[in-house]
Design an enzyme around this catalytic site. Sequence first.
Site, PDB file in Angstrom:
ATOM      1  CE1 TYR A  69      82.251 103.637  24.180  1.00  0.00           C
ATOM      2  CE2 TYR A  69      81.303 101.779  25.336  1.00  0.00           C
ATOM      3  CZ  TYR A  69      81.171 103.024  24.785  1.00  0.00           C
ATOM      4  OH  TYR A  69      79.967 103.683  24.834  1.00  0.00           O
ATOM      5  CG  HIS A 137      79.272 105.297  19.221  1.00  0.00           C
ATOM      6  ND1 HIS A 137      80.388 104.653  19.687  1.00  0.00           N
ATOM      7  CD2 HIS A 137      78.840 106.048  20.256  1.00  0.00           C
ATOM      8  CE1 HIS A 137      80.600 104.999  20.948  1.00  0.00           C
ATOM      9  NE2 HIS A 137      79.677 105.850  21.308  1.00  0.00           N
ATOM     10  CB  SER A 216      76.829 109.662  31.407  1.00  0.00           C
ATOM     11  OG  SER A 216      77.955 109.267  30.652  1.00  0.00           O
ATOM     12  N   PRO A 217      74.183 107.960  33.450  1.00  0.00           N
ATOM     13  CG  PRO A 217      73.264 105.976  34.288  1.00  0.00           C
ATOM     14  CD  PRO A 217      74.223 106.493  33.256  1.00  0.00           C
ATOM     15  NE  ARG A 220      80.484 112.096  30.154  1.00  0.00           N
ATOM     16  CZ  ARG A 220      80.629 111.295  29.118  1.00  0.00           C
ATOM     17  NH1 ARG A 220      81.427 110.255  29.195  1.00  0.00           N
ATOM     18  NH2 ARG A 220      79.990 111.517  27.979  1.00  0.00           N
ATOM     19  N   GLY A 221      79.949 109.872  37.133  1.00  0.00           N
ATOM     20  CA  GLY A 221      80.486 109.710  38.488  1.00  0.00           C
ATOM     21  C   GLY A 221      80.325 110.946  39.351  1.00  0.00           C
ATOM     22  CB  ALA A 225      82.264 110.970  44.217  1.00  0.00           C
TER      23      ALA A 225
HETATM   24  P1  ATR Z   1      79.287 106.334  32.064  1.00  0.00           P
HETATM   25  O1  ATR Z   1      78.001 105.928  31.438  1.00  0.00           O
HETATM   26  O2  ATR Z   1      80.013 107.329  31.223  1.00  0.00           O
HETATM   27  O3  ATR Z   1      80.117 105.191  32.523  1.00  0.00           O
HETATM   28  P2  ATR Z   1      78.059 106.960  34.675  1.00  0.00           P
HETATM   29  O4  ATR Z   1      77.398 105.647  34.597  1.00  0.00           O
HETATM   30  O5  ATR Z   1      77.207 108.155  34.870  1.00  0.00           O
HETATM   31  O6  ATR Z   1      78.914 107.225  33.354  1.00  0.00           O
HETATM   32  O7  ATR Z   1      79.175 106.988  35.789  1.00  0.00           O
HETATM   33  C1  ATR Z   1      80.301 106.147  35.760  1.00  0.00           C
HETATM   34  C2  ATR Z   1      81.237 106.596  36.852  1.00  0.00           C
HETATM   35  O8  ATR Z   1      80.545 106.544  38.102  1.00  0.00           O
HETATM   36  C3  ATR Z   1      82.446 105.722  36.997  1.00  0.00           C
HETATM   37  O9  ATR Z   1      83.527 106.567  37.284  1.00  0.00           O
HETATM   38  C4  ATR Z   1      82.128 104.832  38.207  1.00  0.00           C
HETATM   39  O10 ATR Z   1      83.289 104.549  38.922  1.00  0.00           O
HETATM   40  P3  ATR Z   1      83.715 103.048  39.344  1.00  0.00           P
HETATM   41  O11 ATR Z   1      84.144 102.379  38.096  1.00  0.00           O
HETATM   42  O12 ATR Z   1      84.824 103.273  40.300  1.00  0.00           O
HETATM   43  O13 ATR Z   1      82.509 102.425  39.960  1.00  0.00           O
HETATM   44  C5  ATR Z   1      81.200 105.704  39.023  1.00  0.00           C
HETATM   45  N1  ATR Z   1      80.153 104.931  39.722  1.00  0.00           N
HETATM   46  C6  ATR Z   1      79.279 104.070  39.177  1.00  0.00           C
HETATM   47  N2  ATR Z   1      78.422 103.610  40.114  1.00  0.00           N
HETATM   48  C7  ATR Z   1      78.782 104.203  41.277  1.00  0.00           C
HETATM   49  C8  ATR Z   1      78.297 104.149  42.612  1.00  0.00           C
HETATM   50  N3  ATR Z   1      77.255 103.401  42.922  1.00  0.00           N
HETATM   51  N4  ATR Z   1      78.930 104.884  43.549  1.00  0.00           N
HETATM   52  C9  ATR Z   1      79.993 105.668  43.240  1.00  0.00           C
HETATM   53  N5  ATR Z   1      80.489 105.773  42.006  1.00  0.00           N
HETATM   54  C10 ATR Z   1      79.890 105.052  41.022  1.00  0.00           C
END
Ligand code: ATR
Length: 350
Positions: A69, A137, A216-217, A220-221, A225
């Site tokens: 990262y 990883h 990524s639960p 990934r966002g 949204a």
């Molecule tokens: P990863 O494990 O790859 O980080 P994720 O946890 O499934 O993936 O989702 C991360 C994404 O969801 C990020 O883009 C995060 O955006 P922000 O950094 O702007 O928060 C978004 N995200 C995380 N929690 C959120 C929530 N409660 N509401 C809206 N977006 C959220």
Amino acid sequence: MASSSSLGSTVTVPKVKLGSQGLVVSAQGLGCFGMCGSYGLPKPDPDMIKLIHHAVDSGVTFLDTSDLYGPHTNEILIGKALKEGGLRNKVQIATKFGNRVIDGKLDVCGDPAYVRSACEASLKRLDIDCIDLYYVHRIDIRVPIEVTMGELKKLVEERKVKYIGLSEASASTIRRAHAVHPITAVQQEWSLWTRDLEDEIVPTCRELGIGIVPYSPIGRGFLAAGPSLVENLTEGDFRKSFPRFQNVDHNKTIFERLNEMATRKGCTAAQLALAWVHHQGTDVVPIPGTTKFENLNQNIGALSVKLTPEEMSELKSFASSDVVKGERHVYMQLTWKNSETPPLSSWKDI
Ligand code: ATR
């Protein structure tokens, strides 16, 4: 136990055992991947340090990073956050090795000498004496997993690493690795729209007493949204390359259904998606990623969203295979033909 206010409720983040070797972590972790780029531009360090401090104060003490990262900058950021907050003894640090960038290209390496040098470099960047949970990883199939594990075992004996994990490994690799040294956790993508691990990986982990850490639960966002996330992705956001993010017209249905049910339940779509993962079992510790205080608070609030078996089934039905179009990761498209990629026998071993 710390509490966090979200949607009018006070939520306590419990501590749970992860795996069978004694590791205790917060029931929800914090994925730090998005803080240093990849999902858009890197966020300012001081803001992310404040966010990490807020997470720990709120009871989210299980921090997830990787040497990839940044690369490297995310570990340095976490090291600074720990130092400035005097937090080392309050947190569980998970980091990973195995993906390295050579001449701008990704190379997977599980060679023992590399394992040792990667571990030492991560310790230095994190500015700590011991990594709580050290993951492979990605699996280097040119090196038998037993050989990689042999070096990791030595690092545990030398107290540079406390517990060992694997990420994106097949069931047979998990078994072989576990025979060399107990595996504490397997990290794998798991969410409503990514459920391929449920057939083999989850049962194998349960049989062997290995904890499961879904990354990524929130898809990934996307599950928070939907299409509006994709429309607003900035240049350089690597989600643009993901097949699923290129099939938004088709995939928006899952978000719409989720959002509609969230409105009925009085929570957000992100909370409902996360609650579904939390309900998979007490051996499951998701690590949602965020760079925002408000979203962190919301995610903690997901721990208080209760789902009945009927609601779990309804949620499952939103993500039947015909609803989701496109692979979950760009890796799925790589083949032997790309001379820069390692020989991949199966996408499950990437
Ligand atoms: P990863 O494990 O790859 O980080 P994720 O946890 O499934 O993936 O989702 C991360 C994404 O969801 C990020 O883009 C995060 O955006 P922000 O950094 O702007 O928060 C978004 N995200 C995380 N929690 C959120 C929530 N409660 N509401 C809206 N977006 C959220």
